[in-house]
Design an enzyme around this catalytic site. Structure first.
Site, short mmCIF file in Angstrom:
data_model
loop_
_atom_site.label_atom_id
_atom_site.label_comp_id
_atom_site.label_asym_id
_atom_site.label_seq_id
_atom_site.Cartn_x
_atom_site.Cartn_y
_atom_site.Cartn_z
N GLU A 88 -12.45 -8.65 12.50
CA GLU A 88 -12.57 -8.72 14.30
C GLU A 88 -11.59 -7.79 14.65
OE1 GLU A 88 -15.19 -10.06 15.53
OE2 GLU A 88 -15.57 -10.52 13.33
N ASN A 140 -16.35 -15.54 22.21
CA ASN A 140 -16.96 -14.37 21.82
C ASN A 140 -18.33 -14.77 21.65
OD1 ASN A 140 -17.52 -11.73 20.69
ND2 ASN A 140 -17.89 -12.75 18.82
P1 FAD Z 1 -10.26 -13.66 17.87
O1 FAD Z 1 -11.65 -13.89 17.16
O2 FAD Z 1 -9.22 -14.50 17.59
O3 FAD Z 1 -10.08 -12.11 17.38
C1 FAD Z 1 -8.88 -11.22 17.46
C2 FAD Z 1 -8.90 -10.33 18.00
O4 FAD Z 1 -9.86 -9.43 17.58
C3 FAD Z 1 -9.32 -10.33 19.55
O5 FAD Z 1 -8.20 -10.76 20.47
C4 FAD Z 1 -9.87 -8.90 19.80
O6 FAD Z 1 -8.62 -7.96 20.09
C5 FAD Z 1 -10.26 -8.28 18.57
N1 FAD Z 1 -11.66 -8.80 18.64
C6 FAD Z 1 -12.49 -9.98 18.14
N2 FAD Z 1 -13.75 -9.72 18.41
C7 FAD Z 1 -13.91 -8.64 18.83
C8 FAD Z 1 -15.30 -7.84 19.13
N3 FAD Z 1 -16.34 -8.31 19.00
N4 FAD Z 1 -14.89 -6.61 19.59
C9 FAD Z 1 -13.73 -5.93 19.84
N5 FAD Z 1 -12.80 -6.68 19.47
C10 FAD Z 1 -12.78 -7.81 19.01
N6 FAD Z 1 -12.75 -8.23 23.89
C11 FAD Z 1 -11.92 -7.85 24.55
O7 FAD Z 1 -10.65 -7.75 24.24
N7 FAD Z 1 -12.13 -7.32 26.00
C12 FAD Z 1 -13.23 -7.30 26.50
O8 FAD Z 1 -13.25 -6.67 27.68
C13 FAD Z 1 -14.30 -7.81 25.65
N8 FAD Z 1 -15.72 -7.70 26.52
C14 FAD Z 1 -16.43 -8.11 25.70
C15 FAD Z 1 -17.88 -8.18 26.29
C16 FAD Z 1 -19.12 -8.77 25.50
C17 FAD Z 1 -20.27 -8.87 26.19
C18 FAD Z 1 -18.63 -9.26 24.27
C19 FAD Z 1 -20.00 -9.83 23.48
C20 FAD Z 1 -17.48 -9.22 23.81
C21 FAD Z 1 -16.56 -8.82 24.39
N9 FAD Z 1 -14.90 -8.58 23.59
C22 FAD Z 1 -14.13 -8.21 24.37
C23 FAD Z 1 -14.88 -9.07 22.24
C24 FAD Z 1 -14.57 -10.47 22.16
O9 FAD Z 1 -15.51 -11.27 22.74
C25 FAD Z 1 -13.16 -10.88 22.52
O10 FAD Z 1 -12.31 -9.93 22.05
C26 FAD Z 1 -12.52 -12.18 21.80
O11 FAD Z 1 -13.56 -13.26 22.39
C27 FAD Z 1 -11.30 -12.50 22.34
O12 FAD Z 1 -10.92 -13.86 22.08
P2 FAD Z 1 -10.03 -13.90 20.75
O13 FAD Z 1 -8.53 -13.13 20.93
O14 FAD Z 1 -9.72 -15.49 20.66
O15 FAD Z 1 -10.54 -13.47 19.49
#
Ligand code: FAD
Length: 485
Positions: free
Chosen positions: A285, A351
């Protein structure tokens, strides 16, 4: 050993998307030189091409600058705040300080790079030393190339190439010896930036959900390693459970570095505290983030333009009423509505649910993905110039290595699979809270008795579905077909 003589001329540290003291190579380099330091943050809303931050991100920035300023103050280093074009502000503060060196960590984006080059050129022409470092990412954008000399065109080939190239050095600690300048040039008050809402004050939910700043980011990482990471591979798709890290806004503003996160996760796996499967899935991720930043370097205008040109003639619909219903979480599909309300209340969305709501907008409603990207940009605390447009295009089908357009999420079955007891829906759509679980993701199938018992009047207390799933699916597939003719 006698201490080396202190250079007399001060240094300037220009903070941007790196609001932390640990694992900050620009700060470490200045600390090593032992010159007195002043720190600077410039709110630049004037340089051409820079995308202004959205409302939720502005709120986060205010909290983060407050935390950074307090932390620097404890170390004796002043943080100067300025507002205006960076290519005027940075040289102006450097001159007022008499700085011999100006250091910063790189940020992504073509307009940002243009500003940084202009700033560096001006500083160099004034005989100041300029130091810059890569600290926001594990791999500098553009550094991972496929056989064609461009970035690999699929995520898996990108990750494979990146892992081959990776050198994971230990994160840098907070420098032991920091010395601030005695008389910093004047700055502005944070309040004068106007980053926080007042009338109306819509940030109450953000305040109760989040604590910004480096210390909070480190605490969140520690808590995630302790109790979230175990089971991440299986649990990360469940919005009703606590298996994701919620580190995204901290990463967005650089309160923590990807290297710090990855090192801690690897360490936990090596110590046997979590399985390799969980650690590897989490690492993948983080690599989606790296992939998005490489994509931004390859496609600087991807927030405005389809990456796959075939989508340029796509027959998007203009329907402000339906867009508004989506904004407000009033589509009649409980999982979509819960996600949109979680976003509005907390500035963040899980996500899995981001994918479902994005698919609903672009495919069920046939509304241009750019309208959704814009709304997320304004309402997400983690609104990111790379991950937001890359993910929207991925869901819409117009991106690189994207989900095929014909794969259309069914918001009912997605809800039943990933929120099986409806706990997530009940938390964010309280008017459905009393509905029995078999109906929670499709209230329109509940009998009159169940609805009355739960206090629901469809079409009054909760909307009927904005579109029928089957019909919307057929319409989306026809729209796709029309672009292929
Ligand atoms: P975790 O699952 O704990 O993942 C850890 C880190 O990995 C995240 O903090 C993030 O930096 C990175 N990551 C995880 N999944 C993704 C992914 N699919 N793409 C890129 N990086 C990822 N993420 C953002 O940081 N900013 C946004 O503006 C953003 N917009 C999104 C828009 C859409 C339509 C979708 C489907 C996804 C988007 N994401 C975005 C990706 C993802 O949804 C989030 O990074 C994630 O939900 C953040 O939660 P977490 O830190 O608990 O993720």
């Amino acid at each position: 050993m006698p201490a080396s003589p202190l250079p007399a001329a001060p240094s300037l540290l220009w903070f941007r998307d790196d609001l932390r003291l640990s694992d900050n190579p620009a700060l470490a380099a200045l600390a090593e030189a032992r010159a007195p330091i002043a720190a600077l943050y410039v709110l630049d809303e004037d340089s051409p091409g820079l995308r202004p931050l959205g409302g939720a991100a502005r709120w986060w920035l205010a909290q983060s600058l407050r935390a950074l300023s307090a932390e620097l103050k404890r170390k004796g280093v002043p943080l100067i705040l300025r507002r205006g074009p960076a290519n005027r502000m940075v040289p102006e503060v450097a001159a007022a300080l008499g700085a011999a060196t100006v250091a910063f960590n790189d940020r992504a984006g073509a307009p940002e790079a243009r500003v940084d080059h202009a700033v560096a050129a001006r500083l160099l022409s004034e005989d100041r030393r300029v130091l810059s470092f890569c600290a926001h990412l594990l791999h500098p954008p553009g550094s991972i190339e496929g056989a064609s000399g461009r970035m690999p065109r699929t995520f898996s080939s990108f990750q494979r190439a990146a892992l081959k190239a990776r050198r994971l050095d230990a994160p840098l600690p907070v420098p032991k010896h920091l010395r601030g300048v005695a008389r910093p040039p004047a700055g502005e008050e944070l309040e004068s930036f106007g980053l926080e809402p007042t009338h109306p004050d819509w940030a109450a939910g953000l305040r109760t959900t989040w604590t910004a700043g480096e210390a909070a980011a480190q605490a969140r990482l520690a808590a995630f390693i302790d109790s979230g990471l175990k089971g991440y591979a299986a649990g990360r798709d469940r919005p009703d459970e606590g298996h994701v890290s919620r580190l995204s806004p901290h990463l967005r503003f650089g309160e923590i570095s990807p290297r710090q996160i990855l090192s801690a996760v690897r360490h936990a796996a090596e110590a046997g505290a979590v399985t390799l499967a969980d650690a590897d899935k989490f690492e993948a991720e983080l690599y989606w983030r790296e992939f998005s930043y490489h994509l931004l370097a390859d496609q600087p205008d991807m927030a405005q333009r389809n990456i796959q040109g075939a989508f340029d003639g796509f027959p998007w619909r203009e329907c402000p009423g339906e867009l508004k219903a989506w904004h407000r979480g009033l589509t009649g599909y409980p999982l979509v509505d819960a996600g949109m309300r979680q976003l509005w209340q907390t500035g963040w969305m899980h996500n899995r649910v981001r994918m479902v709501v994005a698919s609903f907008l672009a495919k069920h409603l046939l509304i241009d993905w750019r309208a959704g990207e814009d709304w997320f940009w304004d309402t997400l605390v983690d609104a990111d110039p790379a991950s937001n447009p890359a993910s929207w295009q991925w869901v819409a089908g117009s991106g690189l290595d994207a989900a095929p357009y014909f794969r259309i999420f069914n918001p009912v079955t997605q809800g039943e699979k990933f929120d099986p007891d409806g706990a997530y829906v009940r938390a964010f759509v309280p008017e459905l809270a009393k509905l029995p679980t078999p109906f929670i993701h499709k209230p329109w199938t509940a009998d009159a008795h169940a609805l009355a018992h739960a206090g629901i009047r469809l079409g009054h207390t909760y909307p009927r579905p904005l579109v029928d799933h089957g019909a919307a699916r057929e319409r989306a597939l026809r729209a796709l077909e029309s672009t292929r003719k």
